[in-house]
Design a protein around this motif. Structure first.
Motif, PDB file in Angstrom:
ATOM      1  N   ASP A  66       0.841  -1.201   0.000  1.00 60.15           N
ATOM      2  CA  ASP A  66       0.000   0.000   0.000  1.00 60.15           C
ATOM      3  C   ASP A  66       0.877   1.252   0.000  1.00 60.15           C
ATOM      4  O   ASP A  66       2.070   1.211   0.295  1.00 60.15           O
ATOM      5  CB  ASP A  66      -0.914   0.002   1.229  1.00 60.15           C
ATOM      6  CG  ASP A  66      -0.120  -0.062   2.524  1.00 60.15           C
ATOM      7  OD1 ASP A  66       0.709  -0.978   2.672  1.00 60.15           O
ATOM      8  OD2 ASP A  66      -0.295   0.843   3.368  1.00 60.15           O
ATOM      9  N   ASP A  67       0.256   2.370  -0.327  1.00 62.10           N
ATOM     10  CA  ASP A  67       0.921   3.677  -0.316  1.00 62.10           C
ATOM     11  C   ASP A  67       2.138   3.753  -1.249  1.00 62.10           C
ATOM     12  O   ASP A  67       3.038   4.580  -1.047  1.00 62.10           O
ATOM     13  CB  ASP A  67       1.360   4.074   1.104  1.00 62.10           C
ATOM     14  CG  ASP A  67       0.195   4.629   1.933  1.00 62.10           C
ATOM     15  OD1 ASP A  67      -0.862   4.917   1.341  1.00 62.10           O
ATOM     16  OD2 ASP A  67       0.356   4.778   3.156  1.00 62.10           O
ATOM     17  N   GLY A  68       2.199   2.860  -2.239  1.00 60.93           N
ATOM     18  CA  GLY A  68       3.270   2.942  -3.224  1.00 60.93           C
ATOM     19  C   GLY A  68       4.585   2.314  -2.793  1.00 60.93           C
ATOM     20  O   GLY A  68       5.593   2.445  -3.497  1.00 60.93           O
ATOM     21  N   TRP A  69       4.595   1.627  -1.674  1.00 59.30           N
ATOM     22  CA  TRP A  69       5.820   0.946  -1.253  1.00 59.30           C
ATOM     23  C   TRP A  69       5.945  -0.376  -1.980  1.00 59.30           C
ATOM     24  O   TRP A  69       4.942  -0.970  -2.382  1.00 59.30           O
ATOM     25  CB  TRP A  69       5.807   0.724   0.268  1.00 59.30           C
ATOM     26  CG  TRP A  69       5.801   2.018   1.031  1.00 59.30           C
ATOM     27  CD1 TRP A  69       4.694   2.759   1.357  1.00 59.30           C
ATOM     28  CD2 TRP A  69       6.936   2.734   1.513  1.00 59.30           C
ATOM     29  NE1 TRP A  69       5.088   3.893   2.028  1.00 59.30           N
ATOM     30  CE2 TRP A  69       6.447   3.909   2.143  1.00 59.30           C
ATOM     31  CE3 TRP A  69       8.305   2.505   1.506  1.00 59.30           C
ATOM     32  CZ2 TRP A  69       7.289   4.844   2.727  1.00 59.30           C
ATOM     33  CZ3 TRP A  69       9.152   3.428   2.095  1.00 59.30           C
ATOM     34  CH2 TRP A  69       8.653   4.577   2.696  1.00 59.30           C
ATOM     35  N   TYR A  70       7.159  -0.878  -2.133  1.00 62.78           N
ATOM     36  CA  TYR A  70       7.402  -2.130  -2.839  1.00 62.78           C
ATOM     37  C   TYR A  70       8.228  -3.035  -1.934  1.00 62.78           C
ATOM     38  O   TYR A  70       9.288  -2.626  -1.433  1.00 62.78           O
ATOM     39  CB  TYR A  70       8.165  -1.872  -4.149  1.00 62.78           C
ATOM     40  CG  TYR A  70       8.336  -3.115  -4.984  1.00 62.78           C
ATOM     41  CD1 TYR A  70       7.341  -3.523  -5.869  1.00 62.78           C
ATOM     42  CD2 TYR A  70       9.488  -3.893  -4.866  1.00 62.78           C
ATOM     43  CE1 TYR A  70       7.489  -4.676  -6.619  1.00 62.78           C
ATOM     44  CE2 TYR A  70       9.639  -5.048  -5.618  1.00 62.78           C
ATOM     45  CZ  TYR A  70       8.641  -5.438  -6.494  1.00 62.78           C
ATOM     46  OH  TYR A  70       8.779  -6.586  -7.227  1.00 62.78           O
ATOM     47  N   GLY A  71       7.754  -4.251  -1.728  1.00 66.78           N
ATOM     48  CA  GLY A  71       8.506  -5.135  -0.839  1.00 66.78           C
ATOM     49  C   GLY A  71       7.785  -6.431  -0.617  1.00 66.78           C
ATOM     50  O   GLY A  71       7.271  -7.032  -1.554  1.00 66.78           O
ATOM     51  N   TYR A  72       7.656  -6.853   0.640  1.00 72.17           N
ATOM     52  CA  TYR A  72       7.113  -8.170   0.936  1.00 72.17           C
ATOM     53  C   TYR A  72       6.484  -8.188   2.320  1.00 72.17           C
ATOM     54  O   TYR A  72       6.793  -7.362   3.183  1.00 72.17           O
ATOM     55  CB  TYR A  72       8.199  -9.243   0.839  1.00 72.17           C
ATOM     56  CG  TYR A  72       9.388  -9.077   1.777  1.00 72.17           C
ATOM     57  CD1 TYR A  72      10.277  -8.024   1.618  1.00 72.17           C
ATOM     58  CD2 TYR A  72       9.618  -9.982   2.814  1.00 72.17           C
ATOM     59  CE1 TYR A  72      11.362  -7.863   2.457  1.00 72.17           C
ATOM     60  CE2 TYR A  72      10.716  -9.844   3.648  1.00 72.17           C
ATOM     61  CZ  TYR A  72      11.585  -8.778   3.470  1.00 72.17           C
ATOM     62  OH  TYR A  72      12.653  -8.627   4.302  1.00 72.17           O
ATOM     63  N   ALA A  73       5.589  -9.160   2.497  1.00 74.26           N
ATOM     64  CA  ALA A  73       4.940  -9.365   3.790  1.00 74.26           C
ATOM     65  C   ALA A  73       5.434 -10.681   4.376  1.00 74.26           C
ATOM     66  O   ALA A  73       5.805 -11.609   3.640  1.00 74.26           O
ATOM     67  CB  ALA A  73       3.425  -9.396   3.613  1.00 74.26           C
ATOM     68  N   TYR A  74       5.451 -10.778   5.689  1.00 74.00           N
ATOM     69  CA  TYR A  74       5.924 -11.991   6.344  1.00 74.00           C
ATOM     70  C   TYR A  74       5.401 -12.005   7.776  1.00 74.00           C
ATOM     71  O   TYR A  74       4.826 -11.025   8.251  1.00 74.00           O
ATOM     72  CB  TYR A  74       7.455 -12.068   6.329  1.00 74.00           C
ATOM     73  CG  TYR A  74       8.142 -10.835   6.874  1.00 74.00           C
ATOM     74  CD1 TYR A  74       8.271  -9.686   6.096  1.00 74.00           C
ATOM     75  CD2 TYR A  74       8.656 -10.800   8.167  1.00 74.00           C
ATOM     76  CE1 TYR A  74       8.878  -8.544   6.585  1.00 74.00           C
ATOM     77  CE2 TYR A  74       9.277  -9.667   8.667  1.00 74.00           C
ATOM     78  CZ  TYR A  74       9.381  -8.545   7.879  1.00 74.00           C
ATOM     79  OH  TYR A  74       9.977  -7.413   8.356  1.00 74.00           O
ATOM     80  N   GLU A  75       5.609 -13.145   8.437  1.00 74.52           N
ATOM     81  CA  GLU A  75       5.177 -13.257   9.823  1.00 74.52           C
ATOM     82  C   GLU A  75       6.324 -13.815  10.649  1.00 74.52           C
ATOM     83  O   GLU A  75       7.065 -14.684  10.177  1.00 74.52           O
ATOM     84  CB  GLU A  75       3.948 -14.180   9.936  1.00 74.52           C
ATOM     85  CG  GLU A  75       2.777 -13.670   9.101  1.00 74.52           C
ATOM     86  CD  GLU A  75       1.471 -14.376   9.410  1.00 74.52           C
ATOM     87  OE1 GLU A  75       1.386 -15.025  10.464  1.00 74.52           O
ATOM     88  OE2 GLU A  75       0.538 -14.252   8.589  1.00 74.52           O
ATOM     89  N   VAL A  76       6.496 -13.293  11.847  1.00 74.68           N
ATOM     90  CA  VAL A  76       7.571 -13.773  12.726  1.00 74.68           C
ATOM     91  C   VAL A  76       7.040 -13.862  14.154  1.00 74.68           C
ATOM     92  O   VAL A  76       6.116 -13.148  14.540  1.00 74.68           O
ATOM     93  CB  VAL A  76       8.815 -12.848  12.709  1.00 74.68           C
ATOM     94  CG1 VAL A  76       9.479 -12.837  11.348  1.00 74.68           C
ATOM     95  CG2 VAL A  76       8.465 -11.444  13.163  1.00 74.68           C
ATOM     96  N   GLY A  85       9.136  -2.639   2.971  1.00 75.31           N
ATOM     97  CA  GLY A  85       9.169  -2.171   1.594  1.00 75.31           C
ATOM     98  C   GLY A  85      10.034  -0.938   1.458  1.00 75.31           C
ATOM     99  O   GLY A  85      10.324  -0.263   2.444  1.00 75.31           O
ATOM    100  N   PHE A  86      10.421  -0.651   0.228  1.00 77.57           N
ATOM    101  CA  PHE A  86      11.283   0.512  -0.011  1.00 77.57           C
ATOM    102  C   PHE A  86      10.613   1.484  -0.959  1.00 77.57           C
ATOM    103  O   PHE A  86       9.683   1.144  -1.702  1.00 77.57           O
ATOM    104  CB  PHE A  86      12.659   0.095  -0.545  1.00 77.57           C
ATOM    105  CG  PHE A  86      12.629  -0.651  -1.860  1.00 77.57           C
ATOM    106  CD1 PHE A  86      12.503   0.026  -3.076  1.00 77.57           C
ATOM    107  CD2 PHE A  86      12.751  -2.039  -1.890  1.00 77.57           C
ATOM    108  CE1 PHE A  86      12.494  -0.662  -4.286  1.00 77.57           C
ATOM    109  CE2 PHE A  86      12.728  -2.739  -3.093  1.00 77.57           C
ATOM    110  CZ  PHE A  86      12.600  -2.040  -4.291  1.00 77.57           C
TER     111      PHE A  86
END
Ligand code: FES
Ligand SMILES: [Fe+2]
Length: 352
Positions: free
Chosen positions: A202-212, A238-239
């Motif tokens: 969202d909001d134009g960020w680029y990256g990945y989702a994960y759970e820890v 995200g960056f």
């Protein structure tokens, strides 16, 4: 057009401070509250600059050198919104215009070259953002800023002795958590990183989702909102080019903790670091206590990163990467393309 080339980047492009694309991007250089009654000196991409608040309330940023005899303007004072040089009293007003040369008298014409070439400056998220040339990118979006259920906490600016790309690479990377952050949240985390799928956030960020599953020591309770020994986090990282990273954390209690991680290049090998937090907590806890755990985590990264000397190689084959590095590899590829972009495509002149 200059093309992407491992060889070119590997041999020549570890320096990035002269990159037009980086000079044409917004970088946070101070907190708004740092700009008080006087001028503030800072260094960005190897340039010494000064910022002050003009009579209209707008910030002005210029080269920290008086056009008369090159005194540092930051050694002067701000009088009624005008920056007054400490050497001979020349005064500079809105947009850096020279409005008074005392030795010539108030009626005298000011030499045109006495006006300062002001730089692009904006304020957002409690930060002062500066672009040395006409900005080609936007300040990254954090929509929580406009959500009244969230509050913002600023953390102050620090200077780290590390190249900014190494910071971004670190902030995109979760595989260092159980090693570097063993003293905070990473001790209970499995070293094995699940497969990373990159995509738009969202909001134009680029990256990945994960759970820890993260350790939750006593010092973290104010941040996580629970005293459970281990907390489950749904996260994303995200960056936003060139050098911003956003990390989002969602706890099972419904608490959201959003982190903007900023790496501002002072020069090729020194950087400013600041982080900004947005939280949908009840807004009652002391802000400093709330971000104490984030400060401890940042100090762990700083201790590691300051041991990595020099600038970061940007060629694809310069470093060995594995699947857990996917996000930082993708950021490094895109950043490398920016740094090697042809100058003609992103030219700009100082704002007047
Ligand atoms: S050097 Fe600034 S007024 Fe002379
Ligand atoms: Fe870290």
């Amino acid at each position: 057009m200059v093309s992407w080339s491992d060889q070119t980047i590997g041999e020549k492009m570890t320096t990035f401070v002269h990159s037009t694309a980086v000079r044409s991007a917004w970088h946070p250089v101070a907190e708004s509250t740092d700009v008080g009654d006087g001028p503030l000196a800072f260094r960005l991409l190897g340039e010494d600059l000064v910022v002050w608040r003009s009579g209209s309330g707008e910030l002005v940023v210029a080269h920290d050198r008086c056009p008369h005899r090159e005194a540092p303007l930051s050694a002067g004072t701000v009088d009624d919104g005008k920056l007054v040089c400490a050497y001979h009293g020349w005064a500079f007003g809105d947009a850096g215009r020279c409005v008074l040369v005392p030795s010539s008298g108030e009626d005298a014409t000011v030499p045109p070259a006495a006006h300062l070439a002001s730089r692009w400056v904006d304020e957002r998220y409690g930060l002062v953002w500066v672009s040395l040339e006409e900005p080609m990118t936007e300040i990254p979006t954090i929509s929580h800023e406009d959500d009244p259920s969230f509050r913002r906490i600023n953390s102050g600016m620090q200077q780290w002795k590390v190249s900014a790309p190494r910071m971004v690479d670190n902030f995109c990377d979760i595989s260092h958590f159980p090693w570097v952050h063993v003293g905070t949240f990473g001790g209970g985390q499995t070293p094995r990183v699940p497969r990373i799928e990159l995509g738009g956030l969202d909001d134009g960020w680029y990256g990945y989702a994960y759970e820890v599953d993260a350790n939750n020591p006593d010092v973290a309770a104010a941040t996580t909102g629970t005293d459970e020994p281990v907390v489950h986090r749904r996260m994303s990282t995200g960056f936003h080019l060139p050098l911003s990273v956003r990390s989002t954390i969602e706890y099972e209690t419904g608490l959201h903790h959003i982190l903007l991680l900023c790496s501002t290049p002072v020069d090729d090998e020194h950087s400013l670091f600041t982080f900004v937090v947005w939280r949908n907590d009840d807004h009652s806890a002391d802000p400093e206590t709330t971000i104490a755990f984030d400060r401890a985590i940042g100090a762990e990264d700083q201790r590691m990163l300051e041991q990595l000397g020099g600038t970061m190689p940007l060629g694809r084959t310069d470093l060995v990467s594995v699947q857990s590095d996917r996000c930082s590899v993708e950021w490094r590829r895109r950043f490398g393309e920016l740094v090697t972009a042809p100058v003609a495509a992103v030219t700009g002149t100082p704002a007047s």
